[in-house]
Design an enzyme around this catalytic site. Structure first.
Site, PDB file in Angstrom:
ATOM      1  N   LEU A 124      -5.895  -6.026  10.059  1.00  0.00           N
ATOM      2  CA  LEU A 124      -6.843  -4.818   9.809  1.00  0.00           C
ATOM      3  C   LEU A 124      -6.788  -4.430   8.346  1.00  0.00           C
ATOM      4  O   LEU A 124      -5.860  -5.233   7.570  1.00  0.00           O
ATOM      5  CB  LEU A 124      -5.857  -3.545  10.468  1.00  0.00           C
ATOM      6  N   ASP A 125      -7.840  -4.012   7.940  1.00  0.00           N
ATOM      7  CA  ASP A 125      -7.805  -3.762   6.554  1.00  0.00           C
ATOM      8  C   ASP A 125      -6.869  -2.982   6.084  1.00  0.00           C
ATOM      9  O   ASP A 125      -6.342  -2.141   6.812  1.00  0.00           O
ATOM     10  CB  ASP A 125      -9.154  -3.150   6.190  1.00  0.00           C
ATOM     11  N   VAL A 126      -6.713  -2.886   4.512  1.00  0.00           N
ATOM     12  CA  VAL A 126      -5.495  -2.099   4.058  1.00  0.00           C
ATOM     13  C   VAL A 126      -5.867  -0.806   4.272  1.00  0.00           C
ATOM     14  O   VAL A 126      -5.179   0.026   4.494  1.00  0.00           O
ATOM     15  CB  VAL A 126      -5.564  -2.455   2.412  1.00  0.00           C
ATOM     16  N   GLY A 127      -7.267  -0.146   4.201  1.00  0.00           N
ATOM     17  CA  GLY A 127      -7.466   1.171   4.450  1.00  0.00           C
ATOM     18  C   GLY A 127      -7.910   1.388   5.793  1.00  0.00           C
ATOM     19  O   GLY A 127      -8.141   2.711   6.123  1.00  0.00           O
ATOM     20  N   THR A 128      -7.478   0.704   7.080  1.00  0.00           N
ATOM     21  CA  THR A 128      -7.912   1.033   8.266  1.00  0.00           C
ATOM     22  C   THR A 128      -6.353   0.959   8.905  1.00  0.00           C
ATOM     23  O   THR A 128      -5.464   0.152   8.693  1.00  0.00           O
ATOM     24  CB  THR A 128      -8.539  -0.103   8.849  1.00  0.00           C
TER      25      THR A 128
END
Length: 294
Positions: A124-128
């Site tokens: 998962l993305d850092v911001g997700t």
């Protein structure tokens, strides 16, 4: 393609890094040094020498506040990833990681995979935020990697996107690759990797829509790129063209995107298992503000 563009596509490098390799004489075409603007032609022999990393990336066992273990057994550990946490270490990232947080909690994971991402079968993305699985046994690693590759994993996300997608339920089938101008993001590009996103509107507001998304493929930034291409970027996703005014109004400082549910056949016995993550506080508050206006 140009050498720098081709190497970026083949090896996942930035075009700048690929150009630097060419200028250093580390790219050969049929045994001769190639410039960054030379053309790659089918049938020619391409040789690339990659430098040794100056600082090898290592996993550091550091506790991660907010990292919640939803399920653990001998084969898998399922976690609820908070915002601001990478899945595994990467060059240039000095923040917390899921694998580091698991190590700090005394949870041993599979040794399969590259040293810095052992046991990692998806990201998962850092911001997700949201639910993800990490393999603990070698058998689980192999089984889960195969399941993700064969698309037998059910990946459900919730996203708050600007405006109202039309139709309210549909499929986005558009190839994705690195952005032709900006190395740090991706875009719908002719000739990119096949990418398929299924979505359905759950709730509509004046300025945005809450959609449920089923990923058929798992490209980097896929949901963000596909909805941006429809001119309905995720709320707060400034990188992909979201309205900063709406983001500030809702108190959202990152993309409103959450890995809601993950379902797959358990590596141990093949039974179907499913895990769900609740909305984190920042996303829930933004959603409540929209509902209050309705």
């Amino acid at each position: 393609m140009r050498v720098d563009a081709g190497l970026a596509k083949l090896l996942g490098l930035s075009r700048t890094t690929a150009a630097d390799l060419a200028e250093a004489g580390d790219v050969l075409l049929d045994g001769r040094p190639a410039g960054k603007s030379d053309r790659l032609v089918a049938g020619r022999l391409l040789e690339v020498t990659l430098p040794e990393p100056e600082n090898p990336v290592r996993v550091q066992a550091i506790p991660v506040p907010g990292l919640v273990v939803l399920h653990e057994d001998d084969d898998i550990v399922v976690v609820d990833k908070p915002v601001g946490v990478a899945v595994h270490p990467t060059p240039g990232w000095t923040g917390p990681t899921v694998v580091g947080g698991l190590a700090a909690a005394g949870i041993r994971i599979a040794t399969s995979g590259a040293a810095e991402r052992q046991g990692v079968v998806h990201r998962l993305d850092v911001g997700t935020t949201g639910v993800m699985v990490v393999a603990k046994s070698e058998h689980a690693y192999s089984a889960l990697k195969r399941a993700f590759k064969e698309r037998t994993v059910d990946k459900i996300y919730h996203a708050l996107v600007q405006g109202h997608p039309d139709p309210s339920k549909g499929t986005i089938d558009a190839p994705i690759d690195r952005h032709p101008k900006y190395d740090y993001k991706f875009a719908v590009v002719a000739g990119g990797r096949p990418s398929v996103t299924h979505y359905e509107t759950i709730e509509a507001f004046r300025a945005a829509s809450l959609v449920e998304v089923h990923l058929e493929t798992g490209r980097t930034h896929q949901i963000r790129v596909h909805f941006a291409a429809l001119r309905h970027p995720c709320v707060g996703d400034i990188t992909y063209g979201a309205d900063p005014v709406l983001a500030r109004k809702l108190g959202v400082t990152r993309q409103w995107l959450h890995a809601r549910t993950l379902g797959f056949r358990h590596p141990a016995d093949g039974r179907w298992v499913e895990f769900t993550s609740s909305y984190p506080d920042d996303l829930a508050r933004g959603l409540e503000l929209l509902r209050a206006e309705a």
